[in-house]
Design a protein around this motif. Sequence first.
Motif: not given
Length: 253
Positions: A63-65, A71-72, A91-94
């Motif tokens: 959900l974070s991703r 855009g959050g 999770s990707l660093e970007e």
Amino acid sequence: MKNELGTEEAIKRWDKYAELLASSYGENGDLHREIFLNPALFNLMGSVNNKRVLDAGCGEGYLSRMIAKAGGSVTGVDYSPNMVQLAMSRSLEELKISFLHGNCENLSFLQDKTFDLIVSNMVIQDLSDYEMAISEMYRLLVDGGTFIFSILHPCFVTPGSGWVKSDAGEKLYWKVDNYFYEGAYNQMFPIGQEEKVLFFHRTLSSYVNTIVRAGFQIEEMVEPKPSVEMLEKYPSFEEDFRCSDFLVFKLRK
């Protein structure tokens, strides 16, 4: 029906099976999240662009991703160290998500009024001190901020609830039992482990009264059901029109 188990025991069990539980998650989480919870959560959230968002009880971080891609600016916390490690590795660093280890009952390492939006997806029933957790969310929100959380529906998912079936295995009706019991109870893991996950049941009135005492206003409540599109994709979920498994609150500070 007394049970003295608390949050520490729940943490131990989730942490032990973190990798196994996370193995069933794709980019949209598991099936129940894809079909029921994600549509309800994102409809209630609206635009998250440029908002400071706390994913309170982030698990492996799906959900974070999703919120970060919308855009959050996301911070994810979870009480399972292994889940936090999985979230970081997946999770990707970007996406620039900050994942932290912390129990939602006490997030004192986070400053007051830090977040515009807090989302807690299927977490509050995993906490013994849910009153403190809801108070913490109030503390962490800016004035006018939004707290959205989903839980197992306290009126229908209770200790001892489940389908009653005929001798032929046909589902006859959903049985509810022990509704007024409040406290810990064991529930089977969805992936067949002998050890059981630990949930904490409360009545609907206990949830609502705790929300009000914390200072929140209830803006909306949703009992998610499968959409036409989801039923076309997953027709077996037609039975979920017979009973609501989940309840989602949208609160305003």
